[in-house]
Design a protein around this motif. Sequence first.
Motif, mmCIF file in Angstrom:
data_model
loop_
_atom_site.group_PDB
_atom_site.id
_atom_site.type_symbol
_atom_site.label_atom_id
_atom_site.label_comp_id
_atom_site.label_asym_id
_atom_site.label_seq_id
_atom_site.Cartn_x
_atom_site.Cartn_y
_atom_site.Cartn_z
ATOM 1 N N ALA A 291 -6.144 7.720 2.998
ATOM 2 C CA ALA A 291 -5.117 6.373 3.582
ATOM 3 C C ALA A 291 -5.554 5.162 3.635
ATOM 4 C CB ALA A 291 -4.718 6.572 4.918
ATOM 5 N N GLU A 292 -4.153 4.425 2.789
ATOM 6 C CA GLU A 292 -5.104 2.836 3.028
ATOM 7 C C GLU A 292 -3.188 2.136 3.289
ATOM 8 O OE1 GLU A 292 -4.631 1.822 -0.842
ATOM 9 O OE2 GLU A 292 -2.418 2.340 -1.307
ATOM 10 N N THR A 293 -3.814 1.400 3.876
ATOM 11 C CA THR A 293 -2.790 -0.114 4.514
ATOM 12 C C THR A 293 -2.126 -0.717 3.757
ATOM 13 O OG1 THR A 293 -4.118 -0.167 6.621
ATOM 14 C CG2 THR A 293 -2.155 -1.634 6.640
ATOM 15 N N VAL A 294 -0.443 -0.817 3.587
ATOM 16 C CA VAL A 294 0.251 -2.036 3.071
ATOM 17 C C VAL A 294 1.373 -2.226 3.508
ATOM 18 C CG1 VAL A 294 0.019 -0.399 1.029
ATOM 19 C CG2 VAL A 294 1.893 0.188 2.175
ATOM 20 N N ALA A 295 1.691 -3.158 3.223
ATOM 21 C CA ALA A 295 2.796 -3.955 4.086
ATOM 22 C C ALA A 295 3.921 -3.761 3.409
ATOM 23 C CB ALA A 295 2.915 -5.992 3.470
ATOM 24 N N LEU A 296 4.993 -3.936 4.700
ATOM 25 C CA LEU A 296 6.130 -3.226 4.494
ATOM 26 C C LEU A 296 6.518 -3.326 3.870
ATOM 27 C CD1 LEU A 296 8.124 -1.300 6.203
ATOM 28 C CD2 LEU A 296 8.901 -3.511 6.835
ATOM 29 N N PRO A 297 6.915 -3.995 2.934
ATOM 30 C CA PRO A 297 8.058 -4.729 1.251
ATOM 31 C C PRO A 297 7.192 -3.977 0.567
ATOM 32 C CG PRO A 297 7.506 -6.260 2.896
ATOM 33 C CD PRO A 297 6.615 -5.782 3.752
ATOM 34 N N ASP A 298 5.843 -3.086 0.294
ATOM 35 C CA ASP A 298 4.971 -2.254 -0.488
ATOM 36 C C ASP A 298 4.926 -0.731 -0.346
ATOM 37 O OD1 ASP A 298 4.850 -4.298 -1.822
ATOM 38 O OD2 ASP A 298 2.580 -5.443 -0.808
ATOM 39 N N GLY A 299 5.920 -0.783 0.640
ATOM 40 C CA GLY A 299 6.053 1.141 0.890
ATOM 41 C C GLY A 299 6.972 1.528 0.285
ATOM 42 N N LEU A 300 7.904 1.344 -0.706
ATOM 43 C CA LEU A 300 9.080 1.780 -1.083
ATOM 44 C C LEU A 300 8.215 2.853 -1.858
ATOM 45 C CD1 LEU A 300 12.280 2.732 -1.313
ATOM 46 C CD2 LEU A 300 12.086 0.706 -3.334
ATOM 47 N N GLY A 301 8.605 4.415 -1.737
ATOM 48 C CA GLY A 301 8.085 5.243 -2.215
ATOM 49 C C GLY A 301 6.666 5.847 -2.360
ATOM 50 N N ARG A 302 6.019 4.898 -0.946
ATOM 51 C CA ARG A 302 4.689 5.832 -0.711
ATOM 52 C C ARG A 302 5.362 6.645 0.141
ATOM 53 N NH1 ARG A 302 1.009 2.048 -2.454
ATOM 54 N NH2 ARG A 302 -0.134 3.840 -1.755
ATOM 55 N N VAL A 303 3.581 7.652 0.281
ATOM 56 C CA VAL A 303 4.068 8.810 1.647
ATOM 57 C C VAL A 303 2.985 8.444 2.157
ATOM 58 C CG1 VAL A 303 3.575 11.193 1.661
ATOM 59 C CG2 VAL A 303 4.729 10.240 -0.257
ATOM 60 N N LEU A 304 3.533 8.474 4.289
ATOM 61 C CA LEU A 304 3.297 8.262 4.993
ATOM 62 C C LEU A 304 2.104 8.739 5.179
ATOM 63 C CD1 LEU A 304 5.692 7.385 7.420
ATOM 64 C CD2 LEU A 304 4.721 5.719 6.683
ATOM 65 N N ALA A 305 0.074 8.750 5.854
ATOM 66 C CA ALA A 305 -0.067 9.188 6.586
ATOM 67 C C ALA A 305 -0.609 8.742 7.691
ATOM 68 C CB ALA A 305 -1.757 8.413 5.795
ATOM 69 N N GLU A 306 0.152 8.359 8.391
ATOM 70 C CA GLU A 306 0.236 8.409 9.698
ATOM 71 C C GLU A 306 1.819 7.946 10.009
ATOM 72 O OE1 GLU A 306 -1.837 9.285 11.584
ATOM 73 O OE2 GLU A 306 -3.491 9.354 10.834
ATOM 74 N N PRO A 307 1.858 8.821 10.983
ATOM 75 C CA PRO A 307 4.007 8.404 11.769
ATOM 76 C C PRO A 307 4.217 6.807 12.080
ATOM 77 C CG PRO A 307 3.020 9.792 13.083
ATOM 78 C CD PRO A 307 1.597 10.036 12.098
ATOM 79 N N VAL B 25 -0.146 4.793 4.540
ATOM 80 C CA VAL B 25 -0.086 5.853 3.783
ATOM 81 C C VAL B 25 -1.021 6.120 2.525
ATOM 82 C CG1 VAL B 25 2.665 4.419 3.241
ATOM 83 C CG2 VAL B 25 0.378 3.600 1.575
ATOM 84 N N HIS B 26 -0.602 6.944 1.748
ATOM 85 C CA HIS B 26 -1.612 7.844 1.339
ATOM 86 C C HIS B 26 -1.892 7.065 -0.225
ATOM 87 C CE1 HIS B 26 -2.500 11.587 3.274
ATOM 88 N NE2 HIS B 26 -1.515 11.739 3.824
ATOM 89 N N ARG B 27 -3.100 6.774 -0.852
ATOM 90 C CA ARG B 27 -3.311 5.700 -1.247
ATOM 91 C C ARG B 27 -2.667 6.977 -3.187
ATOM 92 N NH1 ARG B 27 -6.589 6.580 -5.880
ATOM 93 N NH2 ARG B 27 -7.888 7.936 -4.622
ATOM 94 N N ARG B 28 -2.174 6.257 -3.627
ATOM 95 C CA ARG B 28 -1.388 6.420 -4.845
ATOM 96 C C ARG B 28 -2.030 7.093 -5.780
ATOM 97 N NH1 ARG B 28 1.787 1.904 -7.617
ATOM 98 N NH2 ARG B 28 2.462 3.479 -9.282
ATOM 99 N N PRO B 29 -1.869 8.401 -6.608
ATOM 100 C CA PRO B 29 -3.395 8.991 -7.088
ATOM 101 C C PRO B 29 -2.889 7.718 -8.679
ATOM 102 C CG PRO B 29 -1.585 10.582 -6.515
ATOM 103 C CD PRO B 29 -1.161 9.518 -5.639
ATOM 104 N N ARG B 30 -4.149 8.262 -8.914
ATOM 105 C CA ARG B 30 -4.973 7.636 -10.345
ATOM 106 C C ARG B 30 -4.949 9.068 -11.325
ATOM 107 N NH1 ARG B 30 -8.074 4.126 -6.743
ATOM 108 N NH2 ARG B 30 -9.262 5.077 -6.970
ATOM 109 N N ILE B 31 -4.351 8.305 -12.437
ATOM 110 C CA ILE B 31 -3.902 9.389 -13.382
ATOM 111 C C ILE B 31 -4.035 8.936 -14.924
ATOM 112 C CG2 ILE B 31 -2.255 11.708 -14.266
ATOM 113 C CD1 ILE B 31 -3.356 11.278 -11.050
ATOM 114 N N ALA B 32 -5.503 9.656 -15.206
ATOM 115 C CA ALA B 32 -5.962 9.120 -16.739
ATOM 116 C C ALA B 32 -5.319 10.165 -17.837
ATOM 117 C CB ALA B 32 -7.092 9.733 -17.119
ATOM 118 N N ILE B 33 -4.176 9.728 -19.338
ATOM 119 C CA ILE B 33 -3.475 10.019 -19.755
ATOM 120 C C ILE B 33 -4.065 10.122 -21.602
ATOM 121 C CG2 ILE B 33 -1.725 10.557 -20.845
ATOM 122 C CD1 ILE B 33 -1.428 11.084 -18.399
ATOM 123 N N LEU B 34 -4.745 11.230 -21.983
ATOM 124 C CA LEU B 34 -5.425 11.232 -23.306
ATOM 125 C C LEU B 34 -4.729 11.818 -23.865
ATOM 126 C CD1 LEU B 34 -7.544 10.048 -24.819
ATOM 127 C CD2 LEU B 34 -8.755 11.680 -24.085
#
Length: 409
Positions: free
Chosen positions: A20-36, A172-181
């Motif tokens: 999990a990481e903590t984000v400001a409310l306006p940055d939460g759109l599309g993120r998945v809650l790690a805590e209620p 929220v859960h940290r966003r996955p970092r996906i490398a594309i090659l």
Amino acid sequence: MISVAEARARILAAFSPLPAETVALPDGLGRVLAEPVSARLTQPPFDAAAMDGWAVRAGDIAAATVDAPVLLRRIGESAAGHAFPGSVGRGEAVRIFTGAPVPDGADAVVMQEDCSADDASVRVGRAVVAGRFIRQAGFDFAAGQELLPKGRRLTARDIALAAGGNVPWLSVHRRPRIAILATGDEIALPGDPLGPSQIVSTNALGLCALVATQGGMAHNLGIAKDTADSVAAMAAGAVGCDLLVTTGGAAHGDYDLVRDVLADRGVTLDVQAVAMRPGKALMFGRAGTVPLLGLPGNPVSTGVTALLFLRPILRLLQGLPADEGLPAVRARLTEPLRANDHREDYLRATLSVGADGMPVVTPFARQDSAITSLYAKADCLIPRSPHAVAEAAGAMVTVLTLNEGAPCL
């Protein structure tokens, strides 16, 4: 070759939700809650008017009618943000507006349409019961009440609800970092000069877009040439990412180097081929500390396998159920289907509505895995199990809808 189900099970077993990481409310759109998310206040925090009108004591106007209105003394006003400071006594009324606090002593609101007033008094022409047009404190939610559950992907409505609960930060859960090659001497970036034997690279950009729509962050590593050194050097750019996705080079041709190059560098492969069409040349393993998902090079094969394998990985990493696949519906075939062979098939098709209002599905006549124009036109896949029998036109089949658009809308 292994089945699609076994390949999914092996691949998904290698992943778990990211921290999990903590984000400001306006940055939460599309993120998945790690805590209620729980309310930090009661809403509304006071009894509030649900209509513009007059705050009264219901008992004072119990006999009021249009022909025999009750006369009350006007003692003040309550507006949103400006509460009336006093109390309503017998025979008194306060002008009140929607959302304003109901004054002490008042237990009902009469709509302004049922009243007439001057500077000193108000005539009430309708009786109301106690509680009429009053939103009680906590009518929406109470302090400490759970508003949004853990594991929810936040929509615009959710952001508004959290704001109403006075919640400025989200876990929220940290966003996955996906490398594309992408790999291959034959491909070049869109807009770059093309050699006589080259084509434009589409897979990497399509994968980056899919990752973004599913809540991840894509890191496009570029195009590796068909040399061992180039593949190894560019794959090293995935260090620090949660997954390396390669496209092309996973088959067994003379120039399909990804499998061999990574194997020479200690990569272990748990999946090397899947009994499916399109997408047989799929592999999965681990390149050092980074999981590796190798997708086929044909663009439709890349797209279909990304939906079936990459999409659930992204969901799982964000704390969402990985087994919730593409939404399925039942539809009537407009064309017959031949019997299937030993591989699980995913036919590209379009959905529409028949004359009777029921969904109908039309598979494309051409199913070649290099036809990107038809894949873009498709809005569903028709999955067919190994050795499926022929289906006549008019038969009902299950289709998987292709709604891989932005989840936060």
